[in-house]
Design a protein around this motif. Structure first.
Motif, PDB file in Angstrom:
ATOM      1  N   ALA A  38       0.829  -1.203   0.000  1.00 27.68           N
ATOM      2  CA  ALA A  38       0.000   0.000   0.000  1.00 27.68           C
ATOM      3  C   ALA A  38       0.864   1.254   0.000  1.00 27.68           C
ATOM      4  O   ALA A  38       0.600   2.215  -0.738  1.00 27.68           O
ATOM      5  N   ASP A  39       1.906   1.262   0.821  1.00 32.51           N
ATOM      6  CA  ASP A  39       2.814   2.412   0.859  1.00 32.51           C
ATOM      7  C   ASP A  39       3.478   2.624  -0.493  1.00 32.51           C
ATOM      8  O   ASP A  39       3.615   3.762  -0.972  1.00 32.51           O
ATOM      9  N   ASN A  40       3.916   1.534  -1.105  1.00 32.83           N
ATOM     10  CA  ASN A  40       4.578   1.651  -2.403  1.00 32.83           C
ATOM     11  C   ASN A  40       3.624   2.171  -3.465  1.00 32.83           C
ATOM     12  O   ASN A  40       4.023   2.963  -4.328  1.00 32.83           O
ATOM     13  N   TRP A  41       2.381   1.742  -3.420  1.00 32.98           N
ATOM     14  CA  TRP A  41       1.401   2.259  -4.385  1.00 32.98           C
ATOM     15  C   TRP A  41       1.229   3.769  -4.206  1.00 32.98           C
ATOM     16  O   TRP A  41       1.186   4.522  -5.179  1.00 32.98           O
ATOM     17  N   LEU A  42       1.114   4.191  -2.961  1.00 32.86           N
ATOM     18  CA  LEU A  42       0.918   5.609  -2.676  1.00 32.86           C
ATOM     19  C   LEU A  42       2.072   6.447  -3.215  1.00 32.86           C
ATOM     20  O   LEU A  42       1.872   7.514  -3.802  1.00 32.86           O
ATOM     21  N   VAL A  43       3.289   5.946  -3.038  1.00 36.15           N
ATOM     22  CA  VAL A  43       4.478   6.693  -3.457  1.00 36.15           C
ATOM     23  C   VAL A  43       4.648   6.685  -4.966  1.00 36.15           C
ATOM     24  O   VAL A  43       4.940   7.723  -5.585  1.00 36.15           O
ATOM     25  N   HIS A  44       4.465   5.523  -5.588  1.00 36.21           N
ATOM     26  CA  HIS A  44       4.868   5.353  -6.987  1.00 36.21           C
ATOM     27  C   HIS A  44       3.721   5.342  -8.002  1.00 36.21           C
ATOM     28  O   HIS A  44       3.972   5.523  -9.197  1.00 36.21           O
ATOM     29  N   GLN A  45       2.484   5.147  -7.535  1.00 35.79           N
ATOM     30  CA  GLN A  45       1.379   5.009  -8.481  1.00 35.79           C
ATOM     31  C   GLN A  45       0.325   6.104  -8.351  1.00 35.79           C
ATOM     32  O   GLN A  45      -0.711   6.020  -9.007  1.00 35.79           O
ATOM     33  N   THR A  46       0.559   7.089  -7.508  1.00 33.98           N
ATOM     34  CA  THR A  46      -0.392   8.192  -7.372  1.00 33.98           C
ATOM     35  C   THR A  46       0.331   9.523  -7.540  1.00 33.98           C
ATOM     36  O   THR A  46       1.560   9.593  -7.511  1.00 33.98           O
ATOM     37  N   HIS A  47      -0.474  10.570  -7.688  1.00 37.36           N
ATOM     38  CA  HIS A  47       0.043  11.934  -7.710  1.00 37.36           C
ATOM     39  C   HIS A  47      -0.461  12.710  -6.497  1.00 37.36           C
ATOM     40  O   HIS A  47      -0.587  13.934  -6.534  1.00 37.36           O
ATOM     41  N   LEU A  48      -0.748  12.000  -5.431  1.00 35.10           N
ATOM     42  CA  LEU A  48      -1.269  12.619  -4.219  1.00 35.10           C
ATOM     43  C   LEU A  48      -0.159  13.305  -3.426  1.00 35.10           C
ATOM     44  O   LEU A  48       1.011  12.915  -3.503  1.00 35.10           O
ATOM     45  N   ASP A  49      -0.540  14.323  -2.678  1.00 39.55           N
ATOM     46  CA  ASP A  49       0.389  14.970  -1.736  1.00 39.55           C
ATOM     47  C   ASP A  49       0.367  14.145  -0.452  1.00 39.55           C
ATOM     48  O   ASP A  49      -0.350  14.440   0.497  1.00 39.55           O
ATOM     49  N   TYR A  50       1.165  13.100  -0.453  1.00 46.15           N
ATOM     50  CA  TYR A  50       1.075  12.111   0.613  1.00 46.15           C
ATOM     51  C   TYR A  50       2.060  12.377   1.751  1.00 46.15           C
ATOM     52  O   TYR A  50       3.105  13.009   1.579  1.00 46.15           O
ATOM     53  N   THR A  51       1.694  11.864   2.907  1.00 46.55           N
ATOM     54  CA  THR A  51       2.612  11.689   4.032  1.00 46.55           C
ATOM     55  C   THR A  51       2.334  10.312   4.602  1.00 46.55           C
ATOM     56  O   THR A  51       1.182   9.979   4.895  1.00 46.55           O
ATOM     57  N   ILE A  52       3.383   9.506   4.728  1.00 40.89           N
ATOM     58  CA  ILE A  52       3.270   8.183   5.335  1.00 40.89           C
ATOM     59  C   ILE A  52       3.927   8.243   6.705  1.00 40.89           C
ATOM     60  O   ILE A  52       5.102   8.609   6.824  1.00 40.89           O
ATOM     61  N   VAL A  53       3.187   7.918   7.733  1.00 40.72           N
ATOM     62  CA  VAL A  53       3.730   7.897   9.095  1.00 40.72           C
ATOM     63  C   VAL A  53       3.838   6.444   9.539  1.00 40.72           C
ATOM     64  O   VAL A  53       2.860   5.689   9.474  1.00 40.72           O
ATOM     65  N   GLN A  54       5.031   6.062   9.977  1.00 39.97           N
ATOM     66  CA  GLN A  54       5.314   4.685  10.375  1.00 39.97           C
ATOM     67  C   GLN A  54       5.556   4.626  11.883  1.00 39.97           C
ATOM     68  O   GLN A  54       6.698   4.752  12.344  1.00 39.97           O
ATOM     69  N   PRO A  55       4.500   4.434  12.670  1.00 39.13           N
ATOM     70  CA  PRO A  55       4.681   4.381  14.118  1.00 39.13           C
ATOM     71  C   PRO A  55       5.258   3.052  14.581  1.00 39.13           C
ATOM     72  O   PRO A  55       5.094   2.018  13.927  1.00 39.13           O
ATOM     73  N   GLY A  56       5.948   3.106  15.720  1.00 39.18           N
ATOM     74  CA  GLY A  56       6.364   1.882  16.380  1.00 39.18           C
ATOM     75  C   GLY A  56       5.170   1.210  17.024  1.00 39.18           C
ATOM     76  O   GLY A  56       4.016   1.522  16.726  1.00 39.18           O
ATOM     77  N   ALA A  57       5.440   0.278  17.924  1.00 39.80           N
ATOM     78  CA  ALA A  57       4.358  -0.435  18.607  1.00 39.80           C
ATOM     79  C   ALA A  57       3.444   0.570  19.306  1.00 39.80           C
ATOM     80  O   ALA A  57       3.909   1.472  20.006  1.00 39.80           O
ATOM     81  N   LEU A  58       2.145   0.413  19.107  1.00 42.63           N
ATOM     82  CA  LEU A  58       1.189   1.383  19.640  1.00 42.63           C
ATOM     83  C   LEU A  58       0.769   1.009  21.059  1.00 42.63           C
ATOM     84  O   LEU A  58       0.451  -0.146  21.345  1.00 42.63           O
ATOM     85  N   SER A  59       0.762   2.013  21.931  1.00 44.03           N
ATOM     86  CA  SER A  59       0.368   1.805  23.324  1.00 44.03           C
ATOM     87  C   SER A  59      -0.858   2.664  23.646  1.00 44.03           C
ATOM     88  O   SER A  59      -1.219   3.566  22.901  1.00 44.03           O
ATOM     89  N   PHE A  60      -1.461   2.364  24.782  1.00 38.70           N
ATOM     90  CA  PHE A  60      -2.598   3.154  25.261  1.00 38.70           C
ATOM     91  C   PHE A  60      -2.163   4.164  26.324  1.00 38.70           C
ATOM     92  O   PHE A  60      -3.006   4.726  27.011  1.00 38.70           O
ATOM     93  N   HIS A  61      -0.865   4.400  26.453  1.00 43.23           N
ATOM     94  CA  HIS A  61      -0.381   5.364  27.438  1.00 43.23           C
ATOM     95  C   HIS A  61      -0.879   6.767  27.093  1.00 43.23           C
ATOM     96  O   HIS A  61      -1.202   7.076  25.935  1.00 43.23           O
ATOM     97  N   ALA A  62      -0.922   7.616  28.092  1.00 44.96           N
ATOM     98  CA  ALA A  62      -1.292   9.014  27.851  1.00 44.96           C
ATOM     99  C   ALA A  62      -0.250   9.671  26.947  1.00 44.96           C
ATOM    100  O   ALA A  62       0.937   9.345  27.006  1.00 44.96           O
ATOM    101  N   GLY A  63      -0.712  10.584  26.133  1.00 45.96           N
ATOM    102  CA  GLY A  63       0.214  11.297  25.266  1.00 45.96           C
ATOM    103  C   GLY A  63       1.093  12.253  26.043  1.00 45.96           C
ATOM    104  O   GLY A  63       0.665  12.852  27.030  1.00 45.96           O
ATOM    105  N   THR A  64       2.330  12.395  25.583  1.00 46.90           N
ATOM    106  CA  THR A  64       3.264  13.339  26.195  1.00 46.90           C
ATOM    107  C   THR A  64       3.514  14.547  25.311  1.00 46.90           C
ATOM    108  O   THR A  64       4.048  15.556  25.779  1.00 46.90           O
TER     109      THR A  64
END
Length: 213
Positions: free
Chosen positions: A135-161
């Motif tokens: 999906a990321d590769n399609w977004l980068v190479h097959q579209t003309h969208l103004d994209y941003t891909i964010v790759q988070p690490g393991a997601l937690s339910f901790h309060a935001g800092t």
């Protein structure tokens, strides 16, 4: 900015909506058919049914007056691998195609840390990594969208800092609250367009990290 959140009832989507409101944006809650949207409607938030199994043209009809799309949907850990392919891969790509049909240029994608590196894929999550990789590769190479891909690490339910870091080889986790806050801040930051951004909990304010991109 009118922002369609695909997957607004998900664990990150539910955090994105109020953060967008607080930022002065106008969120649109994109939900599956049958999902409860009453909470959003009670807050005056528009609810639209987005069928990720439908054709791109049908998805596009829900995006026509949006300025941006945040793809926060996922098949969930309780589904089988076929739904990972249909939602996290094909559903994501069809949403990209729908955005182009609807004339929506800004597209934000929530991916996974190391999605681009097969050597870093953990066995239990390999089907999801595969989906995110393509999906990321399609977004980068097959579209003309103004994209941003964010790759988070393991997601937690901790309060935001409100403090994060973006280092290509670092490992770790990040709270869903901080991921949502970063997505909203990055949405309006032109320097994030065309970027793939690894994201972890850290010691720098979100805006500082964005300013350094």
């Amino acid at each position: 900015m009118r922002v369609m959140i695909v997957g607004a009832n998900g664990e990150v989507g539910r955090l994105l909506v109020p953060k967008l409101l607080a930022n002065g944006d106008e969120p649109i809650a994109g939900l599956r058919a049958g999902e409860d949207g009453e909470d959003w409607e009670d807050q005056g938030i528009a609810v639209r049914r987005v069928d990720l199994l439908a054709k791109p043209e049908r998805i596009a009809s829900t995006l026509m007056d949006a300025d941006a799309v945040i793809f926060a949907a996922g098949s969930g850990g309780r589904t089988k691998d076929d739904m990972t392919l249909l939602i996290d891969l094909d559903g994501a790509i069809k949403t990209m195609q729908a955005a182009e049909i609807a004339g929506v240029k800004r597209f934000m994608m929530i991916s996974m840390l190391f999605a681009e590196d097969r050597n870093r894929w953990a066995d239990p999550l390999k089907p999801l990594y595969v989906a995110k990789f393509y999906a990321d590769n399609w977004l980068v190479h097959q579209t003309h969208l103004d994209y941003t891909i964010v790759q988070p690490g393991a997601l937690s339910f901790h309060a935001g800092t409100g403090k994060v870091k973006s280092e290509p080889l670092a490992v770790g986790s990040i709270s869903r609250a901080d991921l949502a806050a970063f997505m909203v801040a990055a949405l309006h930051a032109p320097q994030t367009i065309g970027k793939t951004i690894p994201l972890l909990s850290g010691d720098q304010p979100i805006q500082t990290v964005i300013d350094q991109l």
